[in-house]
Design a protein around this motif. Structure first.
Motif, PDB file in Angstrom:
ATOM      1  N   GLY A  31     -57.756  51.538 -15.695  1.00  0.00           N
ATOM      2  CA  GLY A  31     -59.080  52.105 -15.432  1.00  0.00           C
ATOM      3  C   GLY A  31     -59.721  52.667 -16.687  1.00  0.00           C
ATOM      4  O   GLY A  31     -60.867  52.354 -17.009  1.00  0.00           O
ATOM      5  N   ILE A  32     -58.964  53.480 -17.417  1.00  0.00           N
ATOM      6  CA  ILE A  32     -59.515  54.118 -18.611  1.00  0.00           C
ATOM      7  C   ILE A  32     -59.814  53.074 -19.689  1.00  0.00           C
ATOM      8  O   ILE A  32     -60.850  53.122 -20.348  1.00  0.00           O
ATOM      9  N   SER A  33     -58.905  52.097 -19.851  1.00  0.00           N
ATOM     10  CA  SER A  33     -59.157  51.100 -20.901  1.00  0.00           C
ATOM     11  C   SER A  33     -60.418  50.301 -20.565  1.00  0.00           C
ATOM     12  O   SER A  33     -61.181  49.946 -21.458  1.00  0.00           O
ATOM     13  N   ILE A 349     -57.086  54.526 -23.571  1.00  0.00           N
ATOM     14  CA  ILE A 349     -58.066  54.566 -24.666  1.00  0.00           C
ATOM     15  C   ILE A 349     -57.635  53.630 -25.781  1.00  0.00           C
ATOM     16  O   ILE A 349     -58.433  52.835 -26.288  1.00  0.00           O
ATOM     17  N   ILE A 350     -56.354  53.702 -26.122  1.00  0.00           N
ATOM     18  CA  ILE A 350     -55.849  52.842 -27.202  1.00  0.00           C
ATOM     19  C   ILE A 350     -56.017  51.365 -26.807  1.00  0.00           C
ATOM     20  O   ILE A 350     -56.536  50.557 -27.580  1.00  0.00           O
ATOM     21  N   THR A 351     -55.617  51.047 -25.573  1.00  0.00           N
ATOM     22  CA  THR A 351     -55.746  49.664 -25.104  1.00  0.00           C
ATOM     23  C   THR A 351     -57.202  49.222 -25.123  1.00  0.00           C
ATOM     24  O   THR A 351     -57.536  48.118 -25.573  1.00  0.00           O
ATOM     25  N   GLY A 352     -58.088  50.099 -24.615  1.00  0.00           N
ATOM     26  CA  GLY A 352     -59.506  49.766 -24.566  1.00  0.00           C
ATOM     27  C   GLY A 352     -60.086  49.524 -25.952  1.00  0.00           C
ATOM     28  O   GLY A 352     -60.856  48.585 -26.166  1.00  0.00           O
ATOM     29  N   LEU A 353     -59.689  50.359 -26.901  1.00  0.00           N
ATOM     30  CA  LEU A 353     -60.193  50.199 -28.273  1.00  0.00           C
ATOM     31  C   LEU A 353     -59.713  48.889 -28.878  1.00  0.00           C
ATOM     32  O   LEU A 353     -60.488  48.169 -29.517  1.00  0.00           O
ATOM     33  N   VAL A 354     -58.431  48.582 -28.648  1.00  0.00           N
ATOM     34  CA  VAL A 354     -57.890  47.326 -29.182  1.00  0.00           C
ATOM     35  C   VAL A 354     -58.657  46.140 -28.581  1.00  0.00           C
ATOM     36  O   VAL A 354     -59.074  45.223 -29.297  1.00  0.00           O
TER      37      VAL A 354
END
Lengths: 414, 222
Positions: A31-33, A349-354
Motif C-alpha cells: 500500500g505505502i509503496s 517507501i523504499i520499494t516505492g522510490l525504487v
C-alpha cells in the motif's frame, strides 16, 4: 535505555517469527509503496506538462471560441463555435484597445497532405503567421525567411515548413524556392523552421504554415478562427490584456452576463494551474484508492497481533505477576503493532522510490520522454504517519485484549 | 506483627454452569520472617490460596490484610505496585523469556518499577550472585538446565529485595539434586529475613519449612 529494554523484551516474538512478521507487513508495504510510486509519477507528469506549457511564453494569450469548457460536454461547442471571425480580430487589433498589444494573429486548421515530386506527407497544416510563430516560440529559421501580415493581406501562396516535413519531402536538398502541393494546390516554400520537437501538445517539426487568408481561400479552411493568439509586451500586462479582450468581445457580441460568453481567453498561467489541478486531483483520487489496501493490510496486522496475544498469554500473565499494570501491557502490544506497521511503511517507501526511479528511467531512456524524477517528500512523510496510524488503529483492539487478560488464567494457560 | 492475615476467605469459581468452590473459609496468619509450607493434594485449593496471597486473584468473600491494610480496598494499579516491589513470585514452570539472557530476565520486574535505568544492572547482578549464577548471567535462558532456570526465576523474584516470596511447587519440575539446591536457597533467604510461603505436595520439601499447614477440599488442617 529503558525503551531499548522494553523493545528488546517485547519484539522477541516478532523476531522469532520473521517470515510471519514479514507477511503481516506485506500489505502495508504494498500500500505505502503504491502511494509513493503514484505520488512520484504524478509529480513527474505535472512537471512534464508544466514544462511543455511554459514553451508558450508568459506574455501570450489565446482567445478561443465558445465558453470556457468546464467538462467534456463543453468541448464540442469550442470546436463548432464560430464566434471568432475577421470582425473580432479587427476589434482586438484596433490601436489602444488591448493594453500592451504586440500582435494578434488568427489561426485556422486545415486537414490534408503535402506533396513534392511524388513524395507525400501528412503534416499539421495551419493557417497562421510564420513571423508570429517564430516570435512566440522564440525560434529561428534554418533557411529562407518567414511570411507575415503582408502575405496574409495578399493571400499569397507561400509556406514555411517544419524541419521533418522538409526532410520527408526534400531530403538533404534545399527547400526554399521549391513549389509544393498542399491538398493539390501549389504553394511556394519560403522558409524552413529549425528543429524544435514537441511544444505545447504539438510537434513543430511536423508543421506547415501558410497565411490564414490563403488557407481560407484555397484550402477550404473555415471563415471563423480556431483561435486568436495575442502577445503583449510584458507578462505583467497579461491579466489586464485579458480583461480588455473580454470587454471588447462582450461589447461586440452584446453580452451582459459573463456566464453567456461565447469565447474564452486563456493565459499560460491559467493553463498551468488548470493542468496542475487536474493532475493533483487525479493523484489524490489514486492515493485514496490505494488507501483501501492499507485497511486490508491493517486487518492483517490485527489478525497476527491477536494470534500473538493468544500465543503469549503466559508471558502476559508473568508480566502482570511481576508488577505490570494493564496500561503497561496495553502500551507494549500497541507499540509492537505500531513498530510492525511503521517498518512496513518504511520498507514500502523504499520499494516505492525504487519503482519510481525505475519508472523514470524507463520513461526517459526507453520511451524518450523528457522525464524528471521528483522526490515525493510530502508523500514519504505522510506514509510514515499513515503507517503508524494504521498500527494504532488496528493494534488497539488486540492490545486491549492483551491488557485485560486475567493473570491467573494467563499463567494457567496451557 | 502479622505480615498477612486472612479472615474467612472463600473463593468460588463460577465459570461453568455449576459454581465450584475452591476455598471454603480460610483463616490464616503469617508472621514476618516465617517460612511456611502449604501442603495438599492437587485440586485442594492450595494454588488458589497462593494466588490470593500474591494479589493475583481476589477472594469471593472474607478479608485479606496485608501489613494491616485491607487488600480489597486497593485498586489494580496499587496491587500491581505491591506485586512489583514487595512480592517475589517463583513458579513451577519458571516462566522465563527464553530468548533473553539470565541478566535480562532478572531485570524484567524493573521495567515496571520506578528504579532508574542505570541502577538496573547492579541490582540484577546482585540478585544473580545470591543464587550463584554469576557465571551464567549472559547465557540465554533457553540454554539453561532446569535448576539454573529456577535459580534465574528466584533471582528475578529477588531483584527488588521483596519482603515476601511466594513459590508455587518450585521443585516440581526438577530432579532431586537441583530441587535440594533450590530449597537451600530458600532456607538461606529465610535466614536473611525474607518471609517465604511455599506450596508443595512433597513431604520432604515441606519438612524444611518452620510451619506446615495442610489444605484439603478448600479447608485448612493444621
Amino acid at each position: 535505555m529503558k525503551v531499548y529494554y522494553l523493545l528488546k523484551t517485547s519484539l522477541l516474538s516478532l523476531a522469532a517469527h520473521k517470515f510471519r512478521s514479514f507477511l503481516t507487513i506485506l500489505g502495508i508495504l504494498i500500500g505505502i509503496s503504491s502511494i509513493v510510486l503514484i505520488s512520484a509519477l504524478g509529480k513527474g507528469a505535472q512537471e512534464l506538462i508544466v514544462q511543455e506549457l511554459s514553451g508558450l511564453g508568459a506574455e501570450t494569450l489565446i482567445v478561443r471560441p465558445g465558453k470556457e469548457p468546464k467538462g467534456p460536454s463543453d468541448f464540442a461547442q469550442v470546436l463548432f463555435s464560430n464566434s471568432l471571425k475577421e470582425r473580432e480580430l479587427k476589434a482586438i487589433r484596433r490601436e489602444g484597445a488591448v493594453t500592451g498589444l504586440v500582435l494578434a494573429e488568427p489561426e485556422v486548421i486545415v486537414t490534408g497532405s503535402v506533396a513534392y515530386k511524388g513524395e507525400t506527407f501528412r503534416p499539421l497544416i495551419v493557417g497562421f503567421s510564420a513571423e508570429a510563430m517564430i516570435d512566440i516560440l522564440k525560434m529561428k529559421l534554418s533557411e529562407g525567411k518567414p511570411f507575415g501580415e503582408k502575405e496574409a493581406k495578399e493571400r499569397k501562396r507561400v509556406a514555411v515548413i517544419g524541419w521533418r516535413v522538409k526532410k520527408e519531402l526534400f531530403g538533404n536538398l534545399s527547400a526554399v524556392g521549391k513549389v509544393i502541393k498542399i491538398n493539390g494546390k501549389n504553394f511556394k516554400v519560403v522558409g524552413v523552421l529549425e528543429p524544435r520537437g514537441r511544444v505545447i501538445f504539438f510537434d513543430v517539426d511536423d508543421l506547415v504554415l501558410v497565411p490564414y487568408t490563403s488557407a481560407q481561400a484555397y484550402l477550404g479552411a473555415t471563415k471563423h478562427f480556431q483561435s486568436i493568439i495575442v502577445k503583449v509586451s510584458s507578462p505583467n500586462l497579461v491579466n489586464e490584456a485579458k480583461e480588455d479582450i473580454e470587454k471588447i468581445l462582450r461589447n461586440l457580441h452584446n453580452i451582459k452576463d459573463p456566464e453567456e460568453d461565447d469565447f474564452h481567453v486563456r493565459t499560460q498561467k491559467g493553463l498551468v494551474q488548470q493542468v496542475e489541478n487536474i493532475i493533483s486531483y487525479f493523484t489524490v483520487f489514486l492515493v485514496l484508492v490505494v488507501a483501501i489496501s492499507l485497511v486490508v493490510g491493517g486487518i492483517g496486522v490485527m489478525n497476527i497481533m491477536l494470534v500473538s496475544v493468544t500465543e503469549r498469554t503466559k508471558e502476559i500473565g508473568l508480566r502482570k505477576a511481576l508488577g505490570a499494570k494493564q496500561s503497561d501491557i496495553l502500551k507494549q502490544f500497541l507499540l509492537e503493532a505500531v513498530i510492525l506497521t511503521t517498518l512496513g511503511g518504511i520498507l514500502g517507501i523504499i520499494t516505492g522510490l525504487v519503482l519510481a526511479l525505475l519508472g523514470s528511467w524507463l520513461l526517459s531512456k526507453v520511451l524518450g520522454i523528457v522525464w524528471t524524477f521528483v522526490f515525493p517528500l510530502k508523500a514519504m512523510l505522510l506514509s510514515v504517519i499513515i503507517s503508524s496510524l494504521v498500527g494504532i488503529v488496528f493494534g488497539i483492539y488486540p492490545a486491549i485484549q492483551a491488557s485485560q487478560k486475567d493473570p491467573i488464567e494467563a499463567l494457567r494457560h496451557e | 506483627m502479622n505480615l498477612i492475615e486472612l479472615k474467612d476467605i472463600t473463593k468460588v469459581y463460577s465459570e461453568g454452569k455449576i459454581p465450584t468452590p475452591a476455598l471454603k473459609g480460610i483463616s490464616l496468619k503469617i508472621e514476618k520472617g516465617e517460612f511456611l509450607a502449604i501442603m495438599g493434594p492437587s485440586g485442594s485449593g492450595k494454588s488458589t490460596l497462593l494466588h490470593i496471597l500474591g494479589m493475583l486473584d481476589t477472594p469471593s468473600s472474607g478479608s485479606y490484610f496485608y501489613k494491616g491494610k485491607e487488600v480489597s480496598r486497593l485498586n489494580p494499579n496499587e496491587l500491581a505496585k505491591i506485586r512489583n516491589q514487595e512480592i517475589g513470585f517463583v513458579f513451577q514452570a519458571f516462566y522465563l523469556l527464553p530468548r533473553l539472557t539470565v541478566l535480562e530476565n532478572v531485570k524484567l520486574p524493573l521495567l515496571y518499577s520506578k528504579v532508574p535505568y542505570h541502577k538496573w544492572d547492579g541490582l540484577a547482578q546482585n540478585a544473580i550472585s545470591k543464587v550463584g549464577l554469576a557465571h551464567r548471567k549472559n547465557y540465554l535462558a533457553v540454554h539453561l538446565s532446569g535448576g539454573e532456570k529456577q535459580r534465574t526465576a528466584i533471582a528475578r523474584a529477588l531483584v527488588q529485595d521483596p519482603d515476601l516470596i511466594l513459590a508455587d511447587e518450585p521443585t516440581g519440575n526438577l530432579d532431586s539434586i537441583s530441587g535440594k539446591k533450590i530449597m537451600e536457597i530458600f532456607q538461606r533467604l529465610n535466614q536473611e529475613g525474607k518471609t517465604i510461603v511455599l506450596v508443595t505436595h512433597e513431604r520432604e520439601i515441606a519438612k524444611l519449612a518452620h510451619r506446615v499447614i495442610f489444605i484439603k477440599d478448600g479447608k485448612l488442617k493444621e
